[in-house]
Design a protein around this motif. Structure first.
Motif, short mmCIF file in Angstrom:
data_model
loop_
_atom_site.label_atom_id
_atom_site.label_comp_id
_atom_site.label_asym_id
_atom_site.label_seq_id
_atom_site.Cartn_x
_atom_site.Cartn_y
_atom_site.Cartn_z
N VAL A 1 0.85 -1.19 0.00
CA VAL A 1 0.00 0.00 0.00
C VAL A 1 0.88 1.24 0.00
O VAL A 1 1.82 1.35 0.79
CB VAL A 1 -0.91 0.01 1.23
CG1 VAL A 1 -1.75 1.28 1.24
CG2 VAL A 1 -1.81 -1.22 1.23
N GLN A 2 0.57 2.16 -0.87
CA GLN A 2 1.29 3.43 -0.93
C GLN A 2 0.32 4.59 -0.94
O GLN A 2 -0.72 4.52 -1.60
CB GLN A 2 2.17 3.49 -2.18
CG GLN A 2 3.39 2.57 -2.12
CD GLN A 2 4.34 2.80 -3.28
OE1 GLN A 2 3.92 2.95 -4.42
NE2 GLN A 2 5.63 2.83 -2.98
N LEU A 3 0.65 5.63 -0.21
CA LEU A 3 -0.13 6.86 -0.17
C LEU A 3 0.78 8.00 -0.59
O LEU A 3 1.89 8.15 -0.06
CB LEU A 3 -0.67 7.13 1.23
CG LEU A 3 -1.80 6.25 1.74
CD1 LEU A 3 -1.32 4.85 2.11
CD2 LEU A 3 -2.49 6.89 2.94
N VAL A 4 0.32 8.80 -1.53
CA VAL A 4 1.11 9.91 -2.03
C VAL A 4 0.28 11.18 -1.96
O VAL A 4 -0.75 11.30 -2.62
CB VAL A 4 1.59 9.67 -3.47
CG1 VAL A 4 2.39 10.86 -3.97
CG2 VAL A 4 2.42 8.39 -3.55
N GLU A 5 0.75 12.13 -1.15
CA GLU A 5 0.07 13.42 -1.02
C GLU A 5 0.59 14.39 -2.07
O GLU A 5 1.74 14.32 -2.50
CB GLU A 5 0.31 14.04 0.36
CG GLU A 5 -0.13 13.19 1.53
CD GLU A 5 1.01 12.39 2.13
OE1 GLU A 5 0.92 12.00 3.31
OE2 GLU A 5 2.00 12.14 1.40
N SER A 6 -0.28 15.33 -2.45
CA SER A 6 0.11 16.40 -3.35
C SER A 6 -0.79 17.60 -3.10
O SER A 6 -1.82 17.49 -2.43
CB SER A 6 0.01 15.96 -4.82
OG SER A 6 -1.32 15.61 -5.13
N GLY A 7 -0.38 18.75 -3.63
CA GLY A 7 -1.21 19.94 -3.54
C GLY A 7 -0.75 20.98 -2.54
O GLY A 7 -1.35 22.06 -2.46
N GLY A 8 0.29 20.66 -1.79
CA GLY A 8 0.78 21.64 -0.82
C GLY A 8 1.45 22.81 -1.52
O GLY A 8 1.68 22.79 -2.72
N GLY A 9 1.77 23.84 -0.73
CA GLY A 9 2.44 24.99 -1.31
C GLY A 9 2.48 26.16 -0.35
O GLY A 9 2.12 26.04 0.82
N LEU A 10 2.91 27.29 -0.88
CA LEU A 10 2.99 28.54 -0.11
C LEU A 10 1.84 29.44 -0.53
O LEU A 10 1.69 29.75 -1.72
CB LEU A 10 4.34 29.21 -0.39
CG LEU A 10 4.52 30.62 0.18
CD1 LEU A 10 4.45 30.60 1.70
CD2 LEU A 10 5.82 31.22 -0.30
N VAL A 11 1.02 29.83 0.45
CA VAL A 11 -0.12 30.69 0.17
C VAL A 11 -0.17 31.81 1.22
O VAL A 11 0.57 31.78 2.21
CB VAL A 11 -1.45 29.91 0.19
CG1 VAL A 11 -1.48 28.87 -0.92
CG2 VAL A 11 -1.69 29.27 1.54
N THR A 12 -1.05 32.74 0.98
CA THR A 12 -1.26 33.86 1.89
C THR A 12 -2.49 33.60 2.74
O THR A 12 -3.43 32.94 2.29
CB THR A 12 -1.42 35.17 1.10
OG1 THR A 12 -0.28 35.35 0.26
CG2 THR A 12 -1.58 36.36 2.01
N ALA A 13 -2.50 34.14 3.94
CA ALA A 13 -3.65 33.96 4.83
C ALA A 13 -4.94 34.35 4.11
O ALA A 13 -5.00 35.38 3.44
CB ALA A 13 -3.47 34.81 6.09
N GLY A 14 -5.96 33.50 4.27
CA GLY A 14 -7.23 33.72 3.61
C GLY A 14 -7.39 32.93 2.32
O GLY A 14 -8.51 32.78 1.81
N ASP A 15 -6.28 32.44 1.78
CA ASP A 15 -6.33 31.66 0.55
C ASP A 15 -6.86 30.26 0.81
O ASP A 15 -7.07 29.85 1.96
CB ASP A 15 -4.93 31.57 -0.07
CG ASP A 15 -4.51 32.86 -0.74
OD1 ASP A 15 -3.34 32.97 -1.13
OD2 ASP A 15 -5.37 33.77 -0.87
N ALA A 16 -7.01 29.51 -0.28
CA ALA A 16 -7.47 28.13 -0.21
C ALA A 16 -6.47 27.21 -0.91
O ALA A 16 -5.74 27.63 -1.81
CB ALA A 16 -8.85 27.99 -0.84
N LEU A 17 -6.46 25.96 -0.49
CA LEU A 17 -5.67 24.91 -1.13
C LEU A 17 -6.47 23.63 -1.08
O LEU A 17 -7.27 23.42 -0.16
CB LEU A 17 -4.34 24.68 -0.39
CG LEU A 17 -3.12 25.52 -0.72
CD1 LEU A 17 -1.97 25.11 0.19
CD2 LEU A 17 -2.73 25.39 -2.17
#
Length: 126
Positions: free
Chosen positions: A2-18
């Motif tokens: 079993v493997q789990l791979v996360e993605s979608g992280g990053g640097l954002v400003t307060a109030g933003d969405a990810l």
């Protein structure tokens, strides 16, 4: 394996969405619980959200209720974490995890999960 791979992280400003994604491969494709945790430097791993299977009941940590939404697409074997109204205190490495067995461990405890991803970094600037 079993493997789990996360993605979608990053640097954002307060109030933003990810939106974070967790792709799961291997195993039976039927998990009892799928969850997200996060860990900031020098802090313990913290429960963020979880979703049960079947039934898709959802659970959230107090600090993210009303801002984060967990979901899953069983056909794609992928779990998501929509994060809105991000705050600097949300900065952490985010980990996805799955429970592959029946268990009485609460969904908000790390010992209730059997497989973990490597994590994706989320940084929220003020």
């Amino acid at each position: 394996q079993v493997q789990l791979v996360e993605s979608g992280g990053g640097l954002v400003t307060a109030g933003d969405a990810l939106r974070l994604s967790c792709a799961v491969s291997g195993g039976t494709h039927s998990w009892y619980i799928m969850g997200w945790f996060r860990q900031a430097p020098a802090k313990e791993r913290e429960f963020v959200a979880a979703i049960s299977w079947p039934g898709r009941s959802t659970f959230y940590g107090d600090s993210v209720k009303g801002r984060f939404t967990i979901s899953e697409d069983n056909a794609k074997n992928t779990m998501y974490l929509q994060m809105n109204s991000l705050k600097p205190e949300d900065t952490a490495s985010y980990y996805c995890a799955v429970r592959a067995r029946t268990s009485t461990d609460p969904v908000y405890t790390t010992q209730g999960y059997d497989y973990w991803g490597q994590g994706t970094q989320v940084t929220v600037s003020s």
